[in-house]
Every structure is written in structure tokens, then in C-alpha cells.
Write a protein that holds these residues in place. Structure first.
Motif, PDB file in Angstrom:
ATOM      1  N   TRP A 223      32.582   3.520  65.455  1.00 41.51           N
ATOM      2  CA  TRP A 223      33.576   4.775  65.406  1.00 41.51           C
ATOM      3  C   TRP A 223      34.608   4.868  64.460  1.00 41.51           C
ATOM      4  N   GLY A 224      34.882   3.635  64.160  1.00 43.47           N
ATOM      5  CA  GLY A 224      35.774   3.461  62.798  1.00 43.47           C
ATOM      6  C   GLY A 224      35.380   4.392  61.537  1.00 43.47           C
ATOM      7  N   TYR A 225      33.888   4.308  61.484  1.00 43.14           N
ATOM      8  CA  TYR A 225      33.453   4.850  60.182  1.00 43.14           C
ATOM      9  C   TYR A 225      33.119   6.300  60.463  1.00 43.14           C
ATOM     10  N   ALA A 226      32.667   6.581  61.729  1.00 46.53           N
ATOM     11  CA  ALA A 226      32.136   7.776  62.046  1.00 46.53           C
ATOM     12  C   ALA A 226      32.590   9.106  61.518  1.00 46.53           C
ATOM     13  N   TRP A 227      33.990   9.038  61.136  1.00 46.45           N
ATOM     14  CA  TRP A 227      34.391  10.289  60.506  1.00 46.45           C
ATOM     15  C   TRP A 227      34.039  10.496  58.950  1.00 46.45           C
ATOM     16  N   VAL A 228      33.606   9.297  58.620  1.00 50.19           N
ATOM     17  CA  VAL A 228      33.055   9.850  57.106  1.00 50.19           C
ATOM     18  C   VAL A 228      31.848  10.567  57.038  1.00 50.19           C
ATOM     19  N   PRO A 229      30.770  10.359  57.485  1.00 53.88           N
ATOM     20  CA  PRO A 229      29.767  11.295  57.574  1.00 53.88           C
ATOM     21  C   PRO A 229      29.809  12.639  58.235  1.00 53.88           C
ATOM     22  N   VAL A 230      30.906  13.179  58.716  1.00 55.48           N
ATOM     23  CA  VAL A 230      31.458  14.156  59.106  1.00 55.48           C
ATOM     24  C   VAL A 230      32.291  14.942  58.268  1.00 55.48           C
ATOM     25  N   VAL A 231      33.252  14.262  58.024  1.00 58.00           N
ATOM     26  CA  VAL A 231      34.350  14.874  57.011  1.00 58.00           C
ATOM     27  C   VAL A 231      33.613  15.086  55.748  1.00 58.00           C
ATOM     28  N   GLY A 232      33.097  14.148  55.191  1.00 55.93           N
ATOM     29  CA  GLY A 232      32.452  14.066  53.763  1.00 55.93           C
ATOM     30  C   GLY A 232      31.428  15.147  53.439  1.00 55.93           C
ATOM     31  N   PRO A 233      30.451  15.217  54.340  1.00 57.83           N
ATOM     32  CA  PRO A 233      29.618  16.365  53.874  1.00 57.83           C
ATOM     33  C   PRO A 233      30.403  18.026  54.061  1.00 57.83           C
ATOM     34  N   ILE A 234      31.258  17.988  54.878  1.00 52.66           N
ATOM     35  CA  ILE A 234      31.929  19.288  55.176  1.00 52.66           C
ATOM     36  C   ILE A 234      32.639  19.576  53.815  1.00 52.66           C
ATOM     37  N   VAL A 235      33.330  18.529  53.235  1.00 54.99           N
ATOM     38  CA  VAL A 235      34.088  18.734  51.942  1.00 54.99           C
ATOM     39  C   VAL A 235      33.163  18.940  50.977  1.00 54.99           C
ATOM     40  N   GLY A 236      31.973  18.207  50.994  1.00 54.38           N
ATOM     41  CA  GLY A 236      31.088  18.500  49.757  1.00 54.38           C
ATOM     42  C   GLY A 236      30.446  19.913  49.966  1.00 54.38           C
ATOM     43  N   GLY A 237      30.123  20.119  51.076  1.00 56.23           N
ATOM     44  CA  GLY A 237      29.620  21.488  51.283  1.00 56.23           C
ATOM     45  C   GLY A 237      30.460  22.819  50.976  1.00 56.23           C
ATOM     46  N   ALA A 238      31.733  22.458  51.294  1.00 59.00           N
ATOM     47  CA  ALA A 238      32.780  23.644  51.126  1.00 59.00           C
ATOM     48  C   ALA A 238      33.009  23.434  49.319  1.00 59.00           C
ATOM     49  N   LEU A 239      32.891  22.500  48.792  1.00 60.88           N
ATOM     50  CA  LEU A 239      33.166  22.483  47.467  1.00 60.88           C
ATOM     51  C   LEU A 239      31.863  23.093  46.544  1.00 60.88           C
ATOM     52  N   ALA A 240      30.626  22.826  47.116  1.00 58.87           N
ATOM     53  CA  ALA A 240      29.546  23.524  46.404  1.00 58.87           C
ATOM     54  C   ALA A 240      29.680  25.054  46.660  1.00 58.87           C
ATOM     55  N   ALA A 241      30.188  25.583  47.711  1.00 53.02           N
ATOM     56  CA  ALA A 241      30.323  27.195  47.883  1.00 53.02           C
ATOM     57  C   ALA A 241      31.381  27.527  47.092  1.00 53.02           C
ATOM     58  N   TYR A 242      32.500  26.888  46.717  1.00 58.09           N
ATOM     59  CA  TYR A 242      33.276  27.355  45.797  1.00 58.09           C
ATOM     60  C   TYR A 242      32.965  27.322  44.346  1.00 58.09           C
ATOM     61  N   VAL A 243      32.002  26.137  44.038  1.00 56.45           N
ATOM     62  CA  VAL A 243      31.612  26.171  42.865  1.00 56.45           C
ATOM     63  C   VAL A 243      30.590  27.262  42.447  1.00 56.45           C
ATOM     64  N   TYR A 244      29.924  27.488  43.570  1.00 56.06           N
ATOM     65  CA  TYR A 244      28.758  28.381  43.347  1.00 56.06           C
ATOM     66  C   TYR A 244      29.502  29.697  43.172  1.00 56.06           C
ATOM     67  N   GLU A 245      30.810  30.248  43.858  1.00 54.26           N
ATOM     68  CA  GLU A 245      31.269  31.482  43.504  1.00 54.26           C
ATOM     69  C   GLU A 245      31.742  31.593  42.219  1.00 54.26           C
ATOM     70  N   ILE A 246      32.268  30.511  41.545  1.00 51.14           N
ATOM     71  CA  ILE A 246      32.957  30.434  40.351  1.00 51.14           C
ATOM     72  C   ILE A 246      31.577  30.723  39.294  1.00 51.14           C
ATOM     73  N   ILE A 247      30.630  30.163  39.709  1.00 50.52           N
ATOM     74  CA  ILE A 247      29.433  30.381  38.708  1.00 50.52           C
ATOM     75  C   ILE A 247      28.927  31.729  38.653  1.00 50.52           C
ATOM     76  N   GLY A 248      29.067  32.081  39.954  1.00 49.51           N
ATOM     77  CA  GLY A 248      28.748  33.537  39.963  1.00 49.51           C
ATOM     78  C   GLY A 248      29.741  34.768  39.329  1.00 49.51           C
ATOM     79  N   GLN A 249      30.686  34.266  38.863  1.00 49.42           N
ATOM     80  CA  GLN A 249      31.558  35.038  38.053  1.00 49.42           C
ATOM     81  C   GLN A 249      31.571  34.828  36.618  1.00 49.42           C
ATOM     82  N   TRP A 250      30.748  33.861  36.186  1.00 56.46           N
ATOM     83  CA  TRP A 250      30.634  33.874  34.987  1.00 56.46           C
ATOM     84  C   TRP A 250      29.495  34.973  34.170  1.00 56.46           C
TER      85      TRP A 250
END
Length: 250
Positions: A223-250
Motif C-alpha cells: 500500500w505504500g506504493y499504491a498511490w503512484v499508479p492511481v495519482v500518476g495516471p490521473i495527472v498524465g490523463g489531465a495533462l494530455a487533455a490540456y495539451v490537446y486543448e492547446i493543440i486545438g487552438q493552433w
């Protein structure tokens, strides 16, 4: 079929085939024992295709809280619609993990290594550096979700069809074949550090099952590691959405 049921079934099939291939490779006395990483990566790619194929027409086949979060960030899904998705994904992952254990129960008994038994349920880093592992999970999920967004039908990414009323991603049935190949590629190229959870439900749901089931000779559920594969993917997914929105404005 309701989106809730579709997400439940799709995620259950994802875990049954995905964790199933891990069990086939790492547990003792299976036909696939020690067949290697390529088999695991291929099995997970096929698992994603099968799960998505089952759920696509009814829920858009998120099957992954990180995908749902990315749709929230992109404004394509309401919070009220997202909660049932999260719930169904977790319940589906838990059910799939229980099925894998029941299916390979005799092989769990025949396996002495507790680390291998844990690997049939959830991920762990090969070198234990949590910030680095977090970075790997975030980047791996970013590499999953940005390409998916780039494949989505334009009308669904430009706000013409809000996904809280019509949650289909717009890939079409055959569109999930390249998504399966994408997961296969992530496994081959980026999976060697943490085991590429890239999906909070895929890791947390089965980890709970590992903790609760009376598996003979099991180790701790880490359980000491369990937060990593939960929070890491959420951050990565949110970042992908932000980048996609930026790309869409170009």
C-alpha cells in the motif's frame, strides 16, 4: 445497455484478459509459464481491444478513470456523468481480478513467490524510486490518452456533441484496434519500469482483491506504493487533455 453496465463489463473483460495473461506467464505450472514480456504486452493490448469492443457502443469504452478524468478536463463529460463511470470501472476491475484468481487458483497454490502472486493483481516498480515511478506512470498515461484524443471524431472534440449526453468517444469499433496496438506499444517501450498500470482502476481494484482474498503464501499488497499508479495516471490523463486543448487552438 446502460453506460454503467457497459463500463462494468468492459473493465471486467479488460482485467480478466490482462491480468489473466500475467498469471499465465508468471505462475508455476501453467502452459504459458515464463513465456516472457512480449506475451504480457501483447495480451494487454488484446485485453484493451476486447474490453473496448464490448463497451464502445454503450459507454464510449473509457474503462479507465484516467480517460474519464481527461474527458472531464476537456469539458466533454459532466461530473454527474463521471461518477457512475468511476464506480463501474472499479467494480469491473474488482470482479475481473476475482475471476483471474478463481481461474488460476491451483497455480497460485503451486507458486511459492509472493511477488509473482502480487504481480497477477497489480503493478510495482522494478527499481523502487517513487518520484521516478510517478513520472513513468504519468508519461505512460499521457502517451495513451493524447493519441486517443487525436483519433476522436472532430465533432466530439469540438463541443458539437457533449459526452455527458452521448458519451461515445467516436472511434468506431475498428478504431479500438489501434488503441489496442497503442497499449501493446506502451508495454513494449515504456512498461519496463513500473509495469505500466496507466489506469487507476486496473491497479487499485485488483490490489484490493489481493489484500482481501485468502491467497496462500501471499505477501503484503504494498500500500505504500499504491498511490503512484492511481495519482500518476490521473495527472498524465489531465495533462494530455490540456495539451490537446492547446493543440486545438493552433
Amino acid at each position: 445497455m446502460s453506460p454503467f453496465v457497459a463500463e462494468f463489463i468492459g473493465t471486467m473483460m479488460l482485467i480478466l484478459f490482462g491480468n489473466g495473461v500475467v498469471a499465465n506467464v508468471v505462475l508455476a505450472r501453467t502452459k504459458g509459464n515464463d513465456s516472457g514480456w512480449i506475451v504480457i504486452a501483447a495480451g494487454w493490448g488484446i485485453a484493451v481491444f476486447i474490453g473496448a469492443f464490448c463497451a464502445n457502443d454503450f459507454s464510449g469504452a473509457h474503462l479507465n478513470p484516467a480517460v474519464t478524468v481527461a474527458m472531464l478536463v476537456a469539458g466533454k463529460l459532466s461530473t454527474a456523468s463521471a461518477v457512475p463511470y468511476f464506480t463501474a470501472q472499479m467494480l469491473g476491475a474488482i470482479t475481473g481480478a476475482v475471476l483471474v484468481y478463481l481461474y488460476y487458483r491451483e497455480h497460485f497454490k503451486a507458486t511459492d513467490d509472493g511477488d509473482l502472486k502480487l504481480a497477477c493483481f497489480c503493478t510495482s516498480p522494478n527499481i523502487r524510486n517513487l518520484p521516478q515511478a510517478f513520472f513513468c506512470e504519468a508519461v505512460g498515461t499521457f502517451a495513451l490518452i493524447l493519441p486517443i484524443f487525436l483519433m476522436i471524431t472532430p465533432s466530439l472534440t469540438q463541443g458539437d456533441a457533449p459526452l455527458d449526453t452521448d458519451p461515445v468517444l467516436g472511434l468506431g469499433t475498428l478504431g479500438f484496434l489501434p488503441v489496442g496496438m497503442l497499449v501493446f506499444g506502451i508495454g513494449l517501450s515504456l512498461g519496463g519500469t513500473t509495469g505500466y498500470a496507466i489506469n487507476p482502476a486496473r491497479d487499485l481494484g485488483p490490489r484490493l482483491v489481493h489484500a482481501l482474498l485468502p491467497i496462500p503464501g501471499k505477501r503484503s499488497s504494498d500500500w505504500g506504493y499504491a498511490w503512484v499508479p492511481v495519482v500518476g495516471p490521473i495527472v498524465g490523463g489531465a495533462l494530455a487533455a490540456y495539451v490537446y486543448e492547446i493543440i486545438g487552438q493552433w
